[in-house]
Design a protein around this motif. Structure first.
Motif, mmCIF file in Angstrom:
data_model
loop_
_atom_site.group_PDB
_atom_site.id
_atom_site.type_symbol
_atom_site.label_atom_id
_atom_site.label_comp_id
_atom_site.label_asym_id
_atom_site.label_seq_id
_atom_site.Cartn_x
_atom_site.Cartn_y
_atom_site.Cartn_z
ATOM 1 N N SER A 257 -6.715 54.753 59.532
ATOM 2 C CA SER A 257 -7.772 54.337 58.739
ATOM 3 C C SER A 257 -7.713 54.301 57.684
ATOM 4 C CB SER A 257 -7.865 56.000 58.790
ATOM 5 O OG SER A 257 -7.303 56.577 57.557
ATOM 6 N N ASP A 258 -6.022 53.141 57.339
ATOM 7 C CA ASP A 258 -5.925 52.340 56.324
ATOM 8 C C ASP A 258 -5.720 51.122 56.360
ATOM 9 O OD1 ASP A 258 -5.965 51.841 52.912
ATOM 10 O OD2 ASP A 258 -3.985 53.336 52.802
ATOM 11 N N PRO A 259 -6.589 50.260 56.325
ATOM 12 C CA PRO A 259 -6.714 48.928 56.407
ATOM 13 C C PRO A 259 -5.688 48.096 54.805
ATOM 14 C CG PRO A 259 -8.849 49.177 55.972
ATOM 15 C CD PRO A 259 -8.093 50.210 56.312
ATOM 16 N N ARG A 260 -5.859 48.580 54.191
ATOM 17 C CA ARG A 260 -4.793 48.028 52.922
ATOM 18 C C ARG A 260 -3.617 47.952 53.068
ATOM 19 N NH1 ARG A 260 -7.093 51.727 48.544
ATOM 20 N NH2 ARG A 260 -6.259 53.383 50.229
ATOM 21 N N MET A 261 -2.983 49.351 54.126
ATOM 22 C CA MET A 261 -1.538 49.133 54.661
ATOM 23 C C MET A 261 -1.429 48.471 55.545
ATOM 24 S SD MET A 261 0.177 51.815 52.168
ATOM 25 C CE MET A 261 1.338 52.074 53.331
ATOM 26 N N CYS A 262 -2.117 48.033 56.176
ATOM 27 C CA CYS A 262 -1.929 46.820 57.276
ATOM 28 C C CYS A 262 -2.003 45.648 56.901
ATOM 29 C CB CYS A 262 -2.842 47.390 58.659
ATOM 30 S SG CYS A 262 -2.989 46.221 59.772
ATOM 31 N N MET A 263 -2.860 45.908 55.571
ATOM 32 C CA MET A 263 -2.418 44.431 55.457
ATOM 33 C C MET A 263 -1.743 44.080 54.487
ATOM 34 S SD MET A 263 -5.193 42.800 55.970
ATOM 35 C CE MET A 263 -6.046 41.271 55.784
ATOM 36 N N ALA A 264 -0.854 44.746 53.615
ATOM 37 C CA ALA A 264 0.546 45.255 53.192
ATOM 38 C C ALA A 264 1.117 45.009 53.945
ATOM 39 C CB ALA A 264 0.033 46.213 52.260
ATOM 40 N N SER A 265 1.607 45.128 54.842
ATOM 41 C CA SER A 265 3.090 45.048 55.844
ATOM 42 C C SER A 265 2.627 43.852 56.919
ATOM 43 C CB SER A 265 2.520 46.700 56.148
ATOM 44 O OG SER A 265 2.358 46.786 57.192
ATOM 45 N N ALA A 266 1.526 43.370 56.981
ATOM 46 C CA ALA A 266 1.044 42.753 58.457
ATOM 47 C C ALA A 266 2.018 41.472 57.775
ATOM 48 C CB ALA A 266 -0.276 41.780 57.625
ATOM 49 N N VAL A 267 2.927 40.995 56.768
ATOM 50 C CA VAL A 267 3.718 39.269 56.399
ATOM 51 C C VAL A 267 4.443 39.264 57.810
ATOM 52 C CG1 VAL A 267 4.560 37.559 55.153
ATOM 53 C CG2 VAL A 267 2.164 38.777 55.090
ATOM 54 N N PRO A 268 5.485 40.826 57.307
ATOM 55 C CA PRO A 268 6.759 40.654 58.428
ATOM 56 C C PRO A 268 6.558 40.933 59.488
ATOM 57 C CG PRO A 268 6.933 42.076 56.396
ATOM 58 C CD PRO A 268 5.279 40.942 55.811
ATOM 59 N N THR A 269 5.735 41.412 59.856
ATOM 60 C CA THR A 269 5.166 41.891 61.059
ATOM 61 C C THR A 269 4.641 40.508 62.129
ATOM 62 O OG1 THR A 269 4.658 43.837 61.208
ATOM 63 C CG2 THR A 269 3.755 43.057 63.074
ATOM 64 N N ILE A 270 3.998 39.837 61.187
ATOM 65 C CA ILE A 270 3.492 38.276 61.363
ATOM 66 C C ILE A 270 4.418 37.360 61.431
ATOM 67 C CG2 ILE A 270 2.116 36.739 60.706
ATOM 68 C CD1 ILE A 270 -0.136 37.938 59.644
ATOM 69 N N VAL A 271 5.666 37.796 60.733
ATOM 70 C CA VAL A 271 6.965 36.793 60.331
ATOM 71 C C VAL A 271 8.245 37.022 62.265
ATOM 72 C CG1 VAL A 271 9.260 36.243 59.841
ATOM 73 C CG2 VAL A 271 6.801 36.224 58.637
ATOM 74 N N GLU A 272 7.809 38.196 62.094
ATOM 75 C CA GLU A 272 8.461 39.281 63.605
ATOM 76 C C GLU A 272 7.826 38.312 65.206
ATOM 77 O OE1 GLU A 272 9.601 43.120 65.976
ATOM 78 O OE2 GLU A 272 9.505 42.791 63.651
ATOM 79 N N TRP A 273 6.509 37.921 64.667
ATOM 80 C CA TRP A 273 5.943 37.559 66.121
ATOM 81 C C TRP A 273 6.004 36.175 65.898
ATOM 82 C CZ3 TRP A 273 1.913 34.607 67.964
ATOM 83 C CH2 TRP A 273 1.798 34.702 69.110
ATOM 84 N N THR A 274 5.849 35.726 65.405
ATOM 85 C CA THR A 274 6.281 34.145 65.485
ATOM 86 C C THR A 274 7.540 33.869 65.632
ATOM 87 O OG1 THR A 274 4.290 33.737 63.327
ATOM 88 C CG2 THR A 274 5.791 32.004 64.107
ATOM 89 N N GLU A 275 8.479 34.767 65.338
ATOM 90 C CA GLU A 275 10.139 33.727 65.389
ATOM 91 C C GLU A 275 9.720 34.999 66.998
ATOM 92 O OE1 GLU A 275 12.320 36.248 62.857
ATOM 93 O OE2 GLU A 275 12.193 34.501 61.740
ATOM 94 N N SER A 276 9.581 35.750 67.226
ATOM 95 C CA SER A 276 9.937 35.423 69.152
ATOM 96 C C SER A 276 8.386 34.575 70.214
ATOM 97 C CB SER A 276 9.341 37.612 69.168
ATOM 98 O OG SER A 276 10.486 37.833 68.873
ATOM 99 N N ASN A 277 7.288 34.719 69.000
ATOM 100 C CA ASN A 277 6.674 33.238 70.031
ATOM 101 C C ASN A 277 6.612 31.806 69.732
ATOM 102 O OD1 ASN A 277 5.083 35.453 71.980
ATOM 103 N ND2 ASN A 277 5.590 36.780 70.000
ATOM 104 N N PRO A 278 7.660 31.183 69.865
ATOM 105 C CA PRO A 278 7.729 29.817 68.767
ATOM 106 C C PRO A 278 6.821 28.986 69.449
ATOM 107 C CG PRO A 278 9.711 30.732 70.263
ATOM 108 C CD PRO A 278 8.986 31.518 70.045
ATOM 109 N N GLU A 279 6.054 29.067 70.420
ATOM 110 C CA GLU A 279 5.474 28.112 71.095
ATOM 111 C C GLU A 279 3.620 27.922 70.690
ATOM 112 O OE1 GLU A 279 5.485 32.024 73.769
ATOM 113 O OE2 GLU A 279 6.481 30.262 72.208
ATOM 114 N N TRP A 280 3.472 29.178 69.976
ATOM 115 C CA TRP A 280 2.644 29.593 69.301
ATOM 116 C C TRP A 280 2.321 29.773 67.760
ATOM 117 C CZ3 TRP A 280 -1.828 30.048 72.084
ATOM 118 C CH2 TRP A 280 -1.610 30.873 73.738
ATOM 119 N N GLN A 281 1.642 29.059 67.148
ATOM 120 C CA GLN A 281 1.407 29.439 65.283
ATOM 121 C C GLN A 281 0.031 30.238 65.279
ATOM 122 O OE1 GLN A 281 0.325 25.461 64.807
ATOM 123 N NE2 GLN A 281 2.765 24.988 64.767
#
Length: 71
Positions: free
Chosen positions: A28-52
């Motif tokens: 129920s805490d979107p602020r915590m999601c937003m705060a931890s989003a950047v490392p998750t986005i980096v990890e996803w991007t590294e695993s899916n290099p054909e997508w931006q």
């Protein structure tokens, strides 16, 4: 809570789709999601290099994830 990514093919930027990445933060805490989003986005991007990642936000967990958690 899911991190909701709008991702587009690097080779074809007009081809986009939505990806839901389950977050391990308090549901129920979107602020915590937003705060931890950047490392998750980096990890996803590294695993899916054909997508931006074009955009992202936090939202309710996808229905499939919610069904899996009830089993």
């Amino acid at each position: 809570m899911d991190l909701v990514l709008l991702v587009c093919l690097a080779a074809s930027p007009q081809t986009c789709r939505e990806e839901h990445v389950a977050m391990t933060v308090e549901r129920s805490d979107p602020r915590m999601c937003m705060a931890s989003a950047v490392p998750t986005i980096v990890e996803w991007t590294e695993s899916n290099p054909e997508w931006q990642v074009a955009r992202w936000t936090c939202g309710p967990a996808s229905r499939a994830a919610a069904l899996d958690s009830r089993r």
